[in-house]
Design an enzyme around this catalytic site. Structure first.
Site, mmCIF file in Angstrom:
data_model
loop_
_atom_site.group_PDB
_atom_site.id
_atom_site.type_symbol
_atom_site.label_atom_id
_atom_site.label_comp_id
_atom_site.label_asym_id
_atom_site.label_seq_id
_atom_site.Cartn_x
_atom_site.Cartn_y
_atom_site.Cartn_z
ATOM 1 N N LYS A 1 -3.211 -15.455 -14.881
ATOM 2 C CA LYS A 1 -2.023 -15.671 -14.045
ATOM 3 C C LYS A 1 -2.256 -16.737 -12.983
ATOM 4 O O LYS A 1 -1.375 -17.566 -12.715
ATOM 5 C CB LYS A 1 -1.638 -14.355 -13.349
ATOM 6 N N CYS B 1 -2.648 2.334 11.390
ATOM 7 C CA CYS B 1 -1.885 3.014 12.450
ATOM 8 C C CYS B 1 -0.872 3.968 11.816
ATOM 9 O O CYS B 1 -0.625 5.055 12.325
ATOM 10 C CB CYS B 1 -1.138 2.017 13.318
ATOM 11 N N CYS C 1 4.321 -0.210 -10.913
ATOM 12 C CA CYS C 1 5.487 -0.732 -11.631
ATOM 13 C C CYS C 1 5.355 -0.487 -13.134
ATOM 14 O O CYS C 1 6.342 -0.336 -13.839
ATOM 15 C CB CYS C 1 5.652 -2.224 -11.350
HETATM 16 ZN ZN LIG Z 1 -3.814 -0.067 13.465
#
Ligand SMILES: [Zn+2]
Length: 188
Positions: A55, A143, A157
């Site tokens: 690719k 986070c 997919c």
């Molecule tokens: Zn972070």
């Protein structure tokens, strides 16, 4: 300079960045093209499959014909913890056209370590998400979810399917954000 990977959204990202005249684009992917990729991977065609091109190489060849003023480099590589720092060294921005969370966490960590912004993007079925992650300014992937192992649902997919507008839209939104970040217009 940008980096991206060549799933459905990645092909949209690469073609849009080169057509926009982004000076240097590196494209990293380890795979070869298969017929079922052509439903959503707009950079490739049946000749690339007959020629058994990776690719990254097929993308480089097509994109160099689109805009010869852009430096396009296709790199055939399996991104992992041993090579990611070398691959992203010196880049201004990383764009995620990936199909797995493990590599996204690798990108997240190298982005924070080297202060390189990256743009998360993912599409599956008929929906998708994108998020700008700018070290020191925004939250990062950890986070939101510190532990990558919590997300191993196994959906891709190829297993869950995807209709092609989903990666086209997500990849296009990533490019909108990329151009804003590259010209210094983000968060204004
Ligand atoms: Zn972070």
């Amino acid at each position: 300079m940008c980096y991206c990977w060549l799933r459905g959204a990645g092909t949209i990202i690469a073609t849009s960045l080169v057509r926009a005249g982004i000076g240097r684009v590196k494209i990293i992917d380890r795979d070869f093209i298969e017929y079922h990729n052509l439903q959503r991977q707009v950079l490739f065609d049946e000749d690339d499959i007959k020629n058994e091109l990776p690719k990254a190489i097929a993308a480089e060849r097509h994109l160099k014909k689109v805009n010869s003023s852009v430096e396009v480099e296709g790199i055939v590589a399996d991104v992992n913890f041993t090579n990611i720092e070398k691959l992203v060294s010196g880049t201004d921005l990383i764009l995620d056209g990936l199909d797995n969370l493990e590599t996204r966490y690798l990108i997240n960590d190298v982005s924070l370590k080297h202060n390189i912004p990256w743009i998360y993007g993912g599409a599956i079925s008929s929906y998708g998400m994108t998020l700008n992650i700018i070290p020191g300014k925004t939250a990062c992937l950890r986070c939101f979810s510190p532990d990558s192992s919590r997300h191993r649902m196994g959906w891709t997919c190829d297993t869950a399917g995807v209709i092609n507008p989903a990666p086209f839209i997500i990849g296009s939104l990533q490019v909108v954000e990329a151009i804003k970040i590259l010209v210094g217009a983000e968060l204004k």
